[in-house]
Design an enzyme around this catalytic site. Structure first.
Site, PDB file in Angstrom:
ATOM      1  N   HIS A   1     -12.171   7.724  24.043  1.00  0.00           N
ATOM      2  CA  HIS A   1     -11.568   6.409  24.206  1.00  0.00           C
ATOM      3  C   HIS A   1     -10.945   5.990  22.882  1.00  0.00           C
ATOM      4  O   HIS A   1     -11.646   5.578  21.968  1.00  0.00           O
ATOM      5  CB  HIS A   1     -12.624   5.392  24.662  1.00  0.00           C
ATOM      6  CG  HIS A   1     -12.097   4.004  24.808  1.00  0.00           C
ATOM      7  ND1 HIS A   1     -12.870   2.891  24.592  1.00  0.00           N
ATOM      8  CD2 HIS A   1     -10.858   3.551  25.109  1.00  0.00           C
ATOM      9  CE1 HIS A   1     -12.131   1.799  24.780  1.00  0.00           C
ATOM     10  NE2 HIS A   1     -10.904   2.186  25.099  1.00  0.00           N
TER      11      HIS A   1
ATOM     12  N   ASN B   1     -15.930  -2.627  24.667  1.00  0.00           N
ATOM     13  CA  ASN B   1     -15.376  -3.499  25.703  1.00  0.00           C
ATOM     14  C   ASN B   1     -16.461  -4.185  26.526  1.00  0.00           C
ATOM     15  O   ASN B   1     -16.276  -5.294  27.013  1.00  0.00           O
ATOM     16  CB  ASN B   1     -14.425  -2.707  26.612  1.00  0.00           C
ATOM     17  CG  ASN B   1     -13.105  -2.444  25.922  1.00  0.00           C
ATOM     18  OD1 ASN B   1     -12.788  -3.056  24.901  1.00  0.00           O
ATOM     19  ND2 ASN B   1     -12.330  -1.514  26.450  1.00  0.00           N
TER      20      ASN B   1
ATOM     21  N   GLU C   1     -14.339   6.106  20.621  1.00  0.00           N
ATOM     22  CA  GLU C   1     -15.582   6.124  21.402  1.00  0.00           C
ATOM     23  C   GLU C   1     -15.624   7.454  22.149  1.00  0.00           C
ATOM     24  O   GLU C   1     -14.712   7.764  22.911  1.00  0.00           O
ATOM     25  CB  GLU C   1     -15.626   4.956  22.385  1.00  0.00           C
ATOM     26  CG  GLU C   1     -16.096   3.637  21.769  1.00  0.00           C
ATOM     27  CD  GLU C   1     -16.220   2.517  22.800  1.00  0.00           C
ATOM     28  OE1 GLU C   1     -15.448   2.524  23.770  1.00  0.00           O
ATOM     29  OE2 GLU C   1     -17.073   1.630  22.625  1.00  0.00           O
TER      30      GLU C   1
ATOM     31  N   SER D   1     -10.764   3.527  29.589  1.00  0.00           N
ATOM     32  CA  SER D   1     -11.502   2.513  28.831  1.00  0.00           C
ATOM     33  C   SER D   1     -12.442   1.734  29.744  1.00  0.00           C
ATOM     34  O   SER D   1     -13.284   0.993  29.284  1.00  0.00           O
ATOM     35  CB  SER D   1     -10.520   1.543  28.177  1.00  0.00           C
ATOM     36  OG  SER D   1      -9.667   1.012  29.178  1.00  0.00           O
TER      37      SER D   1
END
Ligand code: T1G
Length: 704
Positions: free
Chosen positions: A432, A482, A444, A411
């Site tokens: 992800h 993120n 992702e 991540s």
């Protein structure tokens, strides 16, 4: 007579209307015009004793053309008038159904006198998922055919039902196997022969009993709890009109409610997301028909929380999956957690005991990488540490078969470094998953510098097979979600240092509709996880040279306050209930003093929302400008499918246009002046500035 999308012909005394508007025979303005002409032809055709309406392609009409609802010229009346004419026809009208008969498609069928369907057809009224209600007499005809309780269930949930359930409910009249057109003609001929009175749904009476009254009251009460979704209350009012008013009056209530919803921000947001989720599957420059690699077996390295959740996704769709761990104890623990998850679903009635066993049989464990040698796709989900992951990737590069796809669940780490470590970077891609990996819809898909096109295409397809919504990201720290979360968390902590309390911040953000504010979210996902990422970035010299950056999460970690798992984090916990924790205020006061940050008591909810959301939006626009994300709607999919962002606001990019890009730019600059902008926290991205200057919207932007 044949008109593009709708044709009419007389076939041995039976009028045939054929709709052909791929991909799903959506009711576009062209279809409405074609239907009007075809119906006119039928009405003028004295030789036609009955009419059959059928569709070419994969499905009968799957609804109104969602793309047309935003047009200022959109109007349901022309279509609705056609339905009244069909219903009133003195000659029998038969709808012959297949595929997914949804929304306006079901409304068209219900205006006919007889509905014949193939056995595998599914039916639904999913308008509510678009923030709408059925706008073509569906709220008036369905109660007359199937009763109010089932009508409310179907229209308020948008769920699909089988042909068999539709027959039992009185929504269809006949199920038959074979060629749907031939079956439709046969049914029409039988109706002509029988010469029985026609069953016009508009003339049927709505059954009014205790169940009806109770269902309406319960639905109204539930609708009142969700003011952000006005369609729920509108549906109840329209169905209630079917109970209390003559058909034409009830239709007027429905039309008024529909138009109000069509123009609502919630519906515009949900319609945006409908197309956004489908657009995310399109990869610029990649032909849609590229041959994907076969994925018949999967290997997962790491049977921890993420590895176990990832494995469940594949077992759920029948793909044999082997989990590899370093110790027998870790392997056993991982498999037992998976079993417990399945048994919890079974206890809720979501799975049968046999299904649990079937899925568990698809999962095997091993301590030996050699067991990955035949897997078509191998996903590493080991501890988030660069060195450990590089070693794992190097071993996978040697062990896995030549055409295997190697994926990493990282991540935060650089995919290209991990790809290089495998020695075969073209086979490497990021997958992800979001915790819990067997629940969260977002995936992702991280495209490395050398990721082969067929690898990318394969992973996009397998993502949909396992029920995920895949969004492609380029390689950068934190990818899309993120990376945008970073400034959001940064400002959360600065506000805590300046005097805001965790519950004030969370409440302000949750008032927008986000499932959880930042402090509760950190306590759930683990303060230790967040702190470790920040500390690793600090060690790597990747943080801004700001000594006060993210000091709160690091301090809480040092104090052993890991969140729910230690019953103390930003809050203290009694069970899962978060309670204010004076210790945290003390910690923040001390940190503020240490870093020379003055505290104040006038922090408003508006300031909290602006300082968390506008830098998040700004970062998203920067990500677009860098080409990390293909399109603004991809970012909206990431946040609504992976971070609990409210779908009724359409996602951060859709919301940015509602706020106004100039307003966002000005507000960022305001906080830059108020807080100081020494580290560039408040600098509007160039793309934001240029779009604000030209008055354009971000949602329509594409990288030139
Ligand atoms: N309008 C426009 N385009 C549509 C569409 C629709 N209703 N449904 C699907 N598409 C496009 C979709 O964008 C995609 O395009 C392609 O078709 C395949 O879709 C008056 C007002 C039918 C179950 O809400 O649930 O009727 O990306 O990838 O997974 O009261 O599509 O290929 O260019 O989803 O096999 C009510 C919405 C409308 C149904 C097929 N109906 N569609 O699923 O394929 S409101 C709906 C679906 C209404 C009336 C009211 C699914 C599907 P592209 P797909 P799929």
């Amino acid at each position: 007579m044949s008109i593009n999308v709708v044709s009419y012909e007389n076939c041995n005394g039976i009028g045939l209307v054929l709709i052909s508007n791929p991909p799903v025979n959506a009711i576009s303005p062209e279809v409405v015009a074609g239907l009007r002409r075809a119906l006119g032809a039928f009405e003028a055709d004295a030789e036609a004793k009955a009419l059959v309406i059928h569709c070419e392609g994969r499905t009968f009409v799957a609804g109104g053309d969602i793309a047309s609802f935003g047009s200022p010229y959109f109007d349901t009346r022309p279509f609705n008038l056609l339905l009244v004419r069909l219903d009133a026809s003195p000659r029998p009208v038969v709808a012959t159904l297949h595929g997914t008969v949804l929304g306006g498609g079901l409304e068209l069928a219900m205006a006919c006198h007889h509905r014949l369907t193939l056995p595998e057809t599914r039916f639904g009224m999913p308008e509510v998922k678009l923030g709408l209600l059925p706008g073509s007499q569906g709220t008036q005809r369905l109660p007359r055919l199937a009763g109010v309780p089932l009508t409310l269930d179907l229209i308020l949930t948008g769920r699909f039902i089988s042909a068999q359930d539709a027959l039992a409910a009185g929504i269809v009249d006949e199920i038959a196997e074979g060629d749907s057109l031939a079956l439709g003609i046969g049914a029409a001929e039988r109706l002509v022969k029988a010469n029985a009175p026609l069953r016009r749904s508009s003339t049927l009476k709505v059954a009014v009993d205790a169940a009806t009254t109770q269902a309406l009251a319960a639905a109204a009460a539930k609708a009142a709890e969700k003011p952000a979704y006005p369609a729920l209350g509108a549906i109840v009012r329209a169905v209630e009109a079917a109970v209390n008013l003559p058909f034409a009056d009830g239709e007027e209530v429905e039309a008024r409610e529909f138009e109000r919803l069509r123009l609502s921000s919630t519906s515009r947001a949900l319609r945006h997301l409908f197309f956004a989720e489908r657009a995310a599957a399109r990869i610029p420059g990649l032909p849609r028909e590229i041959r994907a690699r076969e994925v018949r077996s999967v290997g997962i390295v790491g049977a921890g929380t993420m590895g176990g959740g990832i494995a469940m996704n594949f077992a759920n769709v029948g793909v044999p999956t082997v989990l590899v761990e370093t110790t027998d104890e870790a392997l056993k623990r991982g498999l037992s957690v998976i079993r417990k998850n399945y048994e919890a679903s079974a206890a809720k009635g979501k799975l049968s005991a046999e299904e649990v066993e079937k899925r568990m049989e698809l999962l095997s464990g091993s301590l030996d990488y050699a067991s990955l040698a035949s897997s078509d796709l191998v996903i590493e989900a080991v501890f988030e540490n660069l060195q450990i992951k590089r070693e794992v990737c190097a071993r996978l590069g040697q062990v896995c078969k030549e055409e295997a796809i190697l994926a990493t669940n990282t991540s935060t780490l650089d995919l290209d470094i991990l790809a290089q470590a495998t020695g075969r970077p073209a086979d490497v891609v990021g997958m992800h998953f979001f915790s819990p990996a067997n629940v969260m819809r977002l995936l992702e898909v991280v495209r490395g510098a050398k990721t082969a096109p067929d690898v990318l295409s394969t992973v996009m397809q397998i993502a949909r097979t396992i029920g995920k919504v895949p969004v492609v990201s380029g390689v950068c720290y934190g990818f899309i979600g993120n990376r945008m979360l970073e400034p959001y968390m940064r400002e959360t902590e600065f506000l805590l240092l300046e005097g805001a309390q965790p519950q004030q911040i969370d409440t302000a953000i949750e008032s927008l509709g986000l499932a959880m504010g930042p402090c509760r979210m950190s306590d759930l996902s683990g303060v230790d996880i967040g702190a470790k990422v920040v500390n690793e970035q600090f060690e790597a010299g990747e943080l801004p040279p700001d000594p006060s950056y993210r000091v709160v999460v690091r301090k809480l970690f040092d104090l052993g306050r890991y969140g729910q798992k230690t019953e103390a984090g930003y809050y203290r916990y009694e069970g899962r209930t978060p309670l204010p924790e004076p210790v945290v205020a003390t910690v923040c006061t001390e940190l503020a003093r240490e870093h020379g940050i003055s505290r104040r008591s006038n922090i408003t909810d508006q300031e909290i929302i602006q300082r968390l959301m506008y830098p998040l939006i700004n970062e998203g626009i920067q990500i677009l400008d860098e080409g990390i994300s293909y399109r603004p709607s991809d970012i909206d999919v990431v946040w609504t499918a992976g971070y609990g962002f409210p779908d009724h606001r359409g996602g951060p990019m859709f919301m940015a246009d509602q706020i106004g890009l100039s307003e966002i730019e000005k507000t960022l600059e305001h906080y830059g002046r108020m807080r100081g902008n020494q580290f560039g926290y408040w600098t509007p991205s160039n793309l934001l500035k240029s779009l604000a200057a030209s008055g354009e919207h971000i949602v329509a932007w594409t990288k030139g």
